[in-house]
Design an enzyme around this catalytic site. Structure first.
Site, PDB file in Angstrom:
ATOM      1  N   TRP A 297      -2.116  -5.590 -13.129  1.00 41.24           N
ATOM      2  CA  TRP A 297      -1.569  -4.523 -13.600  1.00 41.24           C
ATOM      3  C   TRP A 297      -0.095  -4.833 -13.882  1.00 41.24           C
ATOM      4  CZ3 TRP A 297       0.948   0.169 -11.304  1.00 41.24           C
ATOM      5  CH2 TRP A 297       1.385   1.098 -12.212  1.00 41.24           C
TER       6      TRP A 297
ATOM      7  N   ASP B 218      -4.986  -1.224  -3.865  1.00 39.04           N
ATOM      8  CA  ASP B 218      -4.515  -0.464  -4.846  1.00 39.04           C
ATOM      9  C   ASP B 218      -5.678   0.359  -5.286  1.00 39.04           C
ATOM     10  OD1 ASP B 218      -3.353   1.189  -6.849  1.00 39.04           O
ATOM     11  OD2 ASP B 218      -2.500  -0.615  -8.013  1.00 39.04           O
TER      12      ASP B 218
ATOM     13  N   LYS C 188      -5.469   9.346 -12.421  1.00 40.71           N
ATOM     14  CA  LYS C 188      -6.706   9.121 -13.459  1.00 40.71           C
ATOM     15  C   LYS C 188      -7.906  10.251 -12.878  1.00 40.71           C
ATOM     16  CE  LYS C 188      -4.001   6.044 -14.909  1.00 40.71           C
ATOM     17  NZ  LYS C 188      -3.582   5.184 -15.508  1.00 40.71           N
TER      18      LYS C 188
END
Ligand SMILES: Cc1ncc(COP(=O)(O)O)c(C=O)c1O
Length: 396
Positions: A130, A211, A246
């Site tokens: 990311w 993560d 999310k």
């Protein structure tokens, strides 16, 4: 004084959002920004969040400070969600943590903790990872290196390549792993890979930093944490950054957590004091609002049921869109193997287009994506699949 500071170039992804917003083309499609969208292209507030919101407003009677550890109860609830209710590590008090401003805050406080160690730590990121991982971790003052991860020809993880790097690591290395739904590739580690990583970490002493920004957005809350839980059961120490952006749709309410598993409960308490001090010396304490809502949902049977049902529906809609896109591409006889799209997990995949092709998608079809051709699958909808597949065929 400030004339010494030069203007920076615009963030490419934010620039993409602005360009999309200003595009008058009625057929425009936004596949750039990494947020979940429904069939209407809207990032709606989840139903359980709406209900918790109302309940919270009616009952909150003070806006006084919370602790740097976060909303009371939030960390306990999140720990159970991540490690499972019956985790032995939790009952042994070997896990502690604090609420953070989103997953970014968790990654940053995790990095700040690692800077406090006596050893110089190197954090290893997947290649690619990311885009925000490097700035978040590097600006805390840590060295960053990459491990090989993605094989573009298959769209899968090249674990042999990854393992070659892992084989060289030791106690001053931290390996950042995506818990599920790898961003940007969509290529996830298989369970046997997690097993291998656990063996190596326990033998060689490197520490995983997981993560977990998309728990529940692929195969369910438990399944998506399976790799992480295997690590937890088989190694001594690890860090976990979670995000409620999310899976609870709380993006702007900046809600997440940094959790750490240590060798014993005394270490766990000590690390927590360091993490709280790291938070205190930067933003002091996390925004409380999202933490109250998440904690309420996780501890109320009806709200939890409603949240899980909606989350499962989001995950299965993403899978349907992957399937739909692949079918449309195959139907057009495009001479390129896209079958990886349905094997991958979560919101992201690469279309395998070069920069010129990505720009043609944008300029000629108003289909917006990052220059790397990473798309947010959740930005698609059943109405635009033909249009997108036609555009892919045309630019290829
Ligand atoms: C891999 C990954 N980690 C962490 C985050 C952090 O998200 P946030 O800070 O919005 O909770 C994101 C968000 O896109 C992500 O994709």
């Amino acid at each position: 004084m400030f004339d010494q500071l030069q203007a920076l170039p615009a963030d490419p992804l934010l620039g993409l959002i602005a360009a999309y917003r200003n595009d008058p083309n009625p057929s425009k499609v936004d596949l750039g920004v990494g947020v979940y969208k429904d069939e209407q292209g809207h990032t709606a507030i989840m139903r359980a969040i709406q209900k918790a919101n109302i309940r919270h407003i009616e009952t909150e009677d003070s806006k006084t400070y919370i602790s740097p550890a976060g909303v009371p109860g939030f960390i306990d609830s999140v720990q159970k969600l991540v490690f499972s209710e019956d985790s032995a590590m939790l009952s042994d008090n070997r896990i502690s943590g604090l609420q953070t401003p989103g997953g970014c805050g968790a990654l940053r406080i995790g990095a700040e903790l690692l800077v406090r160690l006596k050893d110089d730590v190197t954090v290893w990121l997947s290649d690619p990872s990311w885009a925000n991982h490097t700035p978040l971790i590097k600006s805390a003052g840590l060295n960053i290196e990459n491990y090989g991860y993605f094989e573009p020809s298959t769209g899968e993880v090249d674990f042999q390549l990854m393992d070659e790097t892992l084989a060289k690591l030791g106690p001053t290395d931290v390996v950042l792993l995506h818990g599920c739904c790898h961003n940007p590739t969509g290529a996830d580690l298989k369970f046997e890979h997690w097993q291998r990583i656990a063996e190596r970490a326990s033998k060689q002493g490197f520490v995983p930093f997981v993560d977990l920004a998309y728990q529940g957005l692929d195969s369910g809350l438990n399944e998506d944490a399976k790799g992480l839980r295997h690590l937890s059961e088989n190694i001594e120490e690890m860090l976990v950054a979670t995000s409620c952006s999310k899976n609870f749709g709380l993006y702007r309410d900046r809600t997440g957590s940094l959790l750490f598993q240590t060798a014993n409960s005394a270490n766990s308490s000590a690390v927590l004091t360091q993490a709280m001090e790291a938070a205190r010396s930067s933003y002091s304490m996390s925004p409380a609002y999202g933490g109250f809502l998440v904690n309420m949902i996780l501890n109320d049977a009806d709200l939890r049921q409603e949240w899980e049902t909606e989350l499962n529906a989001m995950a299965s809609r993403i899978k349907d869109l992957r399937k739909g896109l692949l079918e449309k591409i195959v139907a057009r006889g495009i001479d390129k193997d896209f079958s990886y799209i349905t094997k991958q997990k979560g919101m992201f995949t690469y279309l395998g287009l070069n920069k010129d092709q990505v720009h043609r998608m944008r300029d000629e079809y108003a289909i917006y994506m990052a220059d790397s051709s990473r798309i947010n699958v959740a930005g698609l909808n059943t109405h635009c699949l033909d249009y997108v597949a036609d555009a892919i065929k045309a630019v290829l």
